[in-house]
Design an enzyme around this catalytic site. Structure first.
Site, PDB file in Angstrom:
ATOM      1  N   GLU A 152      19.325   5.569  93.804  1.00 45.04           N
ATOM      2  CA  GLU A 152      19.641   7.213  93.031  1.00 45.04           C
ATOM      3  C   GLU A 152      20.288   7.567  91.862  1.00 45.04           C
ATOM      4  OE1 GLU A 152      21.765   9.812  96.194  1.00 45.04           O
ATOM      5  OE2 GLU A 152      20.038  11.247  95.067  1.00 45.04           O
ATOM      6  N   GLU A 246      18.038  17.720 100.733  1.00 43.81           N
ATOM      7  CA  GLU A 246      19.616  17.566 100.764  1.00 43.81           C
ATOM      8  C   GLU A 246      19.956  18.317  99.790  1.00 43.81           C
ATOM      9  OE1 GLU A 246      21.892  13.154  99.694  1.00 43.81           O
ATOM     10  OE2 GLU A 246      21.463  13.714  98.047  1.00 43.81           O
TER      11      GLU A 246
HETATM   12  C1  LER Z   1      23.089  11.074  97.661  1.00 40.51           C
HETATM   13  O1  LER Z   1      22.093  10.966  97.649  1.00 40.51           O
HETATM   14  C2  LER Z   1      23.306  12.448  96.715  1.00 40.51           C
HETATM   15  O2  LER Z   1      22.827  12.681  95.874  1.00 40.51           O
HETATM   16  C3  LER Z   1      24.703  11.633  95.826  1.00 40.51           C
HETATM   17  O3  LER Z   1      25.051  12.806  94.719  1.00 40.51           O
HETATM   18  C4  LER Z   1      25.599  11.583  97.017  1.00 40.51           C
HETATM   19  O4  LER Z   1      27.005  11.797  96.556  1.00 40.51           O
HETATM   20 MN    MN Z   2      20.782  12.720  96.438  1.00 36.80          MN
END
Ligand code: LER
Ligand code: MN
Length: 268
Positions: A152, A246
């Site tokens: 990510e 999220e």
């Molecule tokens: C985790 O998926 C994320 O987006 C981060 O900001 C974790 O700190």
């Molecule tokens: Mn994330």
């Protein structure tokens, strides 16, 4: 549109793990809200009884598109780029230890903050070399099980390593594994990408997972991101994966999750 939402299996400091607390209750709440899946944040697979976890998930009729691993950094300080060799090894072993659960659940393994940061005194070229080596080793361990890893790009305030999609795509070239791709998160993209839709299109088939939160990291619809345009761009890449919420549980997890699904279904 397959919709999931993040649930932490352990207590965690990470603010945007939308659901925390009792697993069975939360799985039932998530399913009742109409979600198809749940993204599980697991700090250490050793702390989880996989049989009962799988049974609970099946009972709730949810699927598990992805496993989040960042708590190993947040709570324990493990990372692929720590100057201490033992810590780097532990981080690699920790990611490999997620492979059995990912295999059983059919989940992508997320590489978020466990990649680490460039620590003081460490050369950034060295840190990238450690990162590439670790990712090659973990991708290789996951491949025979049909498991994919998704790194990510995370905004500059959380890490100094891989903040943008172009840096993520360069990393993919260097790692050179077909089961290694990216997880895009609209919250981070809003901070780092010049044009979110262009970056999505540039990733094409390398998008392995997708996080949604609005500009303020509240649920989609609570900020100023243009989700209709973002999801149209995602669709143009022929993405077949999940849209995983999220976001900060404001005013509470259930309300935020309900508002998110209503908003996404209305524009989708
Ligand atoms: C985790 O998926 C994320 O987006 C981060 O900001 C974790 O700190
Ligand atoms: Mn994330």
């Amino acid at each position: 549109m397959k919709l999931s939402i993040v649930l932490s299996t352990q207590q965690a400091q990470f603010q945007a793990a939308t659901f925390k607390g009792d697993l069975e209750t939360n799985l039932a709440r998530i399913a009742a809200l109409g979600y198809d899946g749940v993204e599980l944040a697991i700090r250490d697979p050793k702390l989880v009884d996989l049989d009962s976890l799988e049974a609970l998930v099946q009972k709730s009729n949810l699927r598990v598109p992805a496993i989040g691993t960042g708590q190993a950094w947040g709570e324990e300080g493990l990372s692929f780029t720590d100057p201490d060799l033992q810590i780097r090894k532990q981080a690699i072993e920790r990611i490999k230890s997620h492979v059995p659960a990912a295999g059983r659940l059919g989940a992508v393994i997320i590489i978020g903050l466990i990649r680490g940061i460039v620590k003081p005194g460490v050369d950034s070229i060295q840190a990238m070399d450690w990162l590439v080596k670790a990712l090659r080793e973990c991708s290789e361990a996951a491949r025979p099980h049909g498991i994919r890893l998704a790194l990510e790009p995370i905004n500059r305030y959380e890490t100094t390593l891989i903040n943008t999609v172009p840096k993520g795509l360069e990393l993919i070239e260097r790692v050179g594994a077909d089961n290694f791709g990216l997880l895009l998160d609209t919250f981070h993209m809003n901070i780092e990408e010049p044009v979110i839709e262009d970056s999505i299109r540039a990733c094409g088939s390398r998008i392995f997972h997708f996080h949604v939160a609005d500009s303020n990291r509240w649920h989609p619809g609570a900020g100023h991101l243009d989700f209709k345009s973002i999801l149209t761009a995602l669709d143009s890449t022929s993405y077949q994966g999940w849209i995983s919420g999220e976001f900060i549980p404001q005013p509470d997890a259930e309300t935020a999750a309900q508002k998110s699904i209503a908003f996404l279904q209305q524009i989708g």
